[in-house]
Design a protein around this motif. Structure first.
Motif, short mmCIF file in Angstrom:
data_model
loop_
_atom_site.label_atom_id
_atom_site.label_comp_id
_atom_site.label_asym_id
_atom_site.label_seq_id
_atom_site.Cartn_x
_atom_site.Cartn_y
_atom_site.Cartn_z
N GLY A 475 -13.90 -0.82 1.99
CA GLY A 475 -13.80 0.45 1.26
C GLY A 475 -12.37 0.95 1.07
O GLY A 475 -12.13 2.16 0.98
N LEU A 476 -11.41 0.04 0.98
CA LEU A 476 -10.00 0.41 0.81
C LEU A 476 -9.81 1.40 -0.35
O LEU A 476 -10.39 1.24 -1.42
CB LEU A 476 -9.20 -0.86 0.53
N THR A 477 -8.96 2.42 -0.10
CA THR A 477 -8.63 3.38 -1.17
C THR A 477 -7.13 3.31 -1.46
O THR A 477 -6.36 2.80 -0.63
CB THR A 477 -8.96 4.83 -0.74
N VAL A 478 -6.74 3.86 -2.60
CA VAL A 478 -5.32 3.91 -2.94
C VAL A 478 -4.59 4.75 -1.89
O VAL A 478 -3.49 4.43 -1.46
CB VAL A 478 -5.12 4.48 -4.36
N LYS A 479 -5.26 5.84 -1.44
CA LYS A 479 -4.65 6.70 -0.43
C LYS A 479 -4.29 5.89 0.83
O LYS A 479 -3.17 5.96 1.34
CB LYS A 479 -5.63 7.83 -0.08
N THR A 480 -5.25 5.09 1.30
CA THR A 480 -4.99 4.28 2.51
C THR A 480 -3.89 3.26 2.24
O THR A 480 -3.01 3.05 3.08
CB THR A 480 -6.27 3.54 2.94
N LEU A 481 -3.97 2.63 1.07
CA LEU A 481 -2.99 1.59 0.75
C LEU A 481 -1.57 2.17 0.78
O LEU A 481 -0.66 1.59 1.37
CB LEU A 481 -3.30 1.03 -0.65
N LEU A 482 -1.40 3.34 0.16
CA LEU A 482 -0.06 3.92 0.08
C LEU A 482 0.38 4.52 1.41
O LEU A 482 1.57 4.75 1.62
CB LEU A 482 0.01 4.95 -1.06
N ASN A 483 -0.58 4.78 2.31
CA ASN A 483 -0.23 5.26 3.65
C ASN A 483 -0.02 4.11 4.63
O ASN A 483 0.22 4.33 5.81
CB ASN A 483 -1.33 6.17 4.20
N THR A 484 -0.18 2.88 4.15
CA THR A 484 0.03 1.71 5.01
C THR A 484 1.52 1.35 4.97
O THR A 484 2.11 1.27 3.89
CB THR A 484 -0.80 0.51 4.47
N VAL A 485 2.10 1.16 6.14
CA VAL A 485 3.52 0.80 6.18
C VAL A 485 3.65 -0.70 5.89
O VAL A 485 2.97 -1.52 6.50
CB VAL A 485 4.12 1.14 7.57
N GLY A 486 4.51 -1.02 4.95
CA GLY A 486 4.67 -2.42 4.56
C GLY A 486 5.44 -3.23 5.59
O GLY A 486 6.04 -2.68 6.52
N ILE A 487 5.38 -4.55 5.43
CA ILE A 487 6.20 -5.45 6.25
C ILE A 487 7.35 -5.91 5.36
O ILE A 487 7.10 -6.55 4.32
CB ILE A 487 5.38 -6.67 6.72
N HIS A 488 8.55 -5.56 5.74
CA HIS A 488 9.69 -5.79 4.86
C HIS A 488 10.56 -6.93 5.39
O HIS A 488 10.75 -7.01 6.60
CB HIS A 488 10.51 -4.50 4.79
N PRO A 489 11.10 -7.80 4.59
CA PRO A 489 10.88 -7.94 3.16
C PRO A 489 9.84 -9.02 2.89
O PRO A 489 10.09 -10.21 3.10
CB PRO A 489 12.25 -8.37 2.65
N THR A 490 8.68 -8.60 2.43
CA THR A 490 7.63 -9.55 2.03
C THR A 490 7.22 -9.19 0.60
O THR A 490 7.61 -8.14 0.09
CB THR A 490 6.38 -9.44 2.92
N THR A 491 6.41 -10.07 0.01
CA THR A 491 5.89 -9.72 -1.31
C THR A 491 4.58 -8.95 -1.16
O THR A 491 4.25 -8.13 -2.00
CB THR A 491 5.67 -10.99 -2.16
N ALA A 492 3.86 -9.18 -0.06
CA ALA A 492 2.60 -8.47 0.16
C ALA A 492 2.83 -6.96 0.28
O ALA A 492 1.99 -6.15 -0.11
CB ALA A 492 1.91 -9.00 1.43
N GLU A 493 4.01 -6.57 0.78
CA GLU A 493 4.28 -5.13 0.95
C GLU A 493 4.29 -4.40 -0.39
O GLU A 493 4.17 -3.18 -0.45
CB GLU A 493 5.61 -4.90 1.68
#
Ligand code: FAD
Ligand code: NDP
Length: 515
Positions: A475-493
């Protein structure tokens, strides 16, 4: 609780739960076996092994008829022998060629001017790996007490399977349940020279001579993947497209992928169909074709012609009528529990009508079916939101709906598309093109904006999307996605940085890598 006590109690609870899971099947003495599986590929093997783990008496038939070019292989089905595995190895071989050039830019002293693959050595290595997998598969079946017969099985009636042991000698076995998992084989076009002079994905991974200039007919998964690894290995593929590239996928992503291939020097013959193949005096192949848009004919000469025009279900030897199993377009029709129109007969994997033709789908469906038949489970296979990857040099991976499907099902006014181009850090030094590195999230417009589909073109796309596929299923939402801290520097982030909507009209090109 002491550590020892904890270990003992968790071990016994796991044994208890596995016993509950795999209660022994109560065998019906009227039949030789509890389960006969027709087909020892991804689906059939998964089902047979799981059923045996649950205590069922299982027999599995697997037989491969040689291709018109004479290629044949061992147990394990398409994925292991002529599909995912050799394809991924050739894809890797082709990426490695590219990596050598990149290594020079990174300061490695390598003579990349005279770089050439040894096709025969590559084929030998790939085939050796496949043979080792065939061997492990047979050992695994023996260990799990699944009986294996290397013969074509066909129905005599709904509980009886007949097979040939040697010319003029037929045997029969009976089984309470039968699972049909016979998969499919490549189609050939009905034109002169197709069978005699063309090859398919069933032949290319063991092809003895270098493919050279290759016409790849078909622009689905197989066509694009084969064209790309051939190009990466230094050959000259041309892709003949009947209508559109990658039918069924998101259109924007498919067209970007085709543009990426064109940029890498793979020509496309658009809206074109083959008419004939002839062998010339010099041994090369003259292909005549017809462009359905311009209504003009053309021809060209190739070293190899590879048909990648889809696959047909292998139902012809099964004598399904004797068992009362209904089919549609050479596939078997099943319900949500993979039950066919005949009681006690089920089907899984590529042979079933209207479901994704992918190995993990075949495996999970096979396993779940065995648990329902022999372990009292009621869990059905969920065919929705299956992630998939097209293994081109920049890979394309996706899960969930395409933009078109979301708009068709929900209406354009209810959909928000977040998108962006991005620049993989590792592309800068070798100055690799970033023009086609792009991703998008197709989401609901309201509330927390549930994500309906994720699409990504870039390096290691399958690795990137696999985890997001689990999130989307949860049930992923845009809100959750944008509140997820990325792993830098990756392309998945880049998925965690998707802030531009298509509706806004803002430029989705990034200014820098780290802002
Ligand atoms: P199969 O693996 O085809 O197995 C069926 C077996 O049954 C075969 O061995 C067949 O010979 C045998 N058989 C047929 N009839 C009989 C009979 N009457 N009696 C006994 N035996 C019989 N999927 C992915 O997920 N990822 C990928 O990267 C990927 N790449 C692919 C690349 C290529 C070139 C191709 C062609 C396919 C690829 N696939 C991929 C798809 C994947 O290989 C199939 O979805 C998967 O193998 C289907 O498994 P299956 O068990 O249904 O059928
Ligand atoms: P597809 O059905 O995906 O593609 C077939 C292609 O051939 C289409 O472009 C189609 O065009 C074209 N075509 C069909 N008939 C003709 C004809 N008579 N003349 C010219 N062109 C024709 O089949 P594939 O063989 O590529 O793949 C089969 C399945 O295998 C896939 O659906 C996939 O599930 C699985 N697979 C998965 C892979 C992965 O996971 N990476 C890799 C490879 C295969 P049109 O659009 O006009 O019909």
């Amino acid at each position: 609780m002491s550590a020892m006590k904890f270990l003992r109690s968790s071990a016994s609870s796991s044994i208890r739960s596995s016993l509950r899971w795999c209660r022994h099947a109560s065998s019906n003495p009227r039949y030789d076996y509890d389960l006969v599986v027709l087909g020892g590929g991804s689906a059939g093997l998964a089902c047979a092994k799981e059923a045996a783990d649950c205590g069922a008496r299982v027999l599995c038939f697997d037989f491969v008829k040689p291709t018109p070019a004479g290629t044949k292989w061992g147990i394990g089905g398409t994925c292991v022998n002529v599909g995912c595995i050799p394809k991924k190895l050739m894809h890797q071989a082709s990426l490695l060629g590219e990596a050598v050039h990149e290594a020079v830019a990174y300061g490695w002293n390598v003579d990349d001017q005279n770089l050439r693959p040894d096709w025969r050595k590559l084929v030998r290595s790939v085939q050796n790996h496949i043979k080792s997998v065939n061997w492990v598969t047979r050992v695994d079946l023996r260990d799990k007490k699944v009986e294996y017969v290397n013969s074509v099985g066909s129905f005599l009636d709904s509980h009886t399977i007949e097979y040939v042991v040697r010319p003029n000698e037929r045997l029969q076995v009976t089984s309470e349940f039968v699972v049909v998992a016979v998969g499919g084989r490549p189609r050939y076009p009905d034109i002169p020279g197709a069978l005699e002079l063309g090859i398919t994905s069933d032949d290319i991974f063991s092809y003895e001579r270098e493919p050279g200039r290759t016409l790849v007919v078909g622009a689905g998964y197989v066509g694009l993947e084969c064209a790309c690894f051939l190009k990466g290995l230094g050959y000259e593929p041309t892709v003949m497209v009947r209508s559109i590239v990658l039918r069924g996928f998101d259109r924007q992503m498919s067209e970007l992928l085709a543009a990426m291939m064109t940029e890498r020097g793979i020509p496309f013959l658009g809206t074109t169909i083959p008419k004939s193949v002839e062998r010339q005096e010099d041994g090369r192949l003259l292909v005549r074709y017809h462009n359905t848009t311009t209504q003009t004919d053309g021809s060209d000469v190739f070293d190899t012609v590879l048909w990648a025009i889809g696959r047909k279900g292998l139902i012809e030897d099964l004598n399904l009528a004797a068992a009362g199993v209904k089919t549609h377009n050479d596939k078997i029709v099943v319900d949500a529990a993979e039950a066919t129109s005949a009681p006690h007969i089920f089907a899984v994997g590529d042979i079933i009508y209207g479901r994704p033709e992918l190995t993990p789908v075949a495996i999970l469906a096979g396993r779940l079916l065995a648990r329902r038949l022999f372990a009292g489970s009621t869990q059905l296979m969920d065919y929705a939101d299956v992630a998939t990857t097209v293994f081109t040099p920049l890979e394309y991976s996706c899960v969930g709906m395409s933009e078109e499907t979301a708009i068709e099902l929900r209406g354009a006014e209810n959909i928000e598309v977040f998108h962006g181009y991005y620049k993989p850090t590792e592309f800068f030094i070798p100055q690799k093109s970033v023009r086609h590195c792009y991703l998008k999230a197709v989401a609901e417009i309201s509330g927390d904006q549930k994500i309906l589909g994720l699409h990504y073109i870039g390096p290691v796309a399958g690795e990137v999307i696999q985890g997001f596929a689990a999130a989307l299923k949860s049930g992923l939402t845009v809100k959750t996605l944008l509140n997820t801290v990325g792993i830098h520097p990756t392309t998945a982030e880049e998925f965690t940085r998707l802030s531009i909507t298509k509706r806004s009209g803002r430029d989705p090109t990034p200014a820098s890598c780290c802002s």
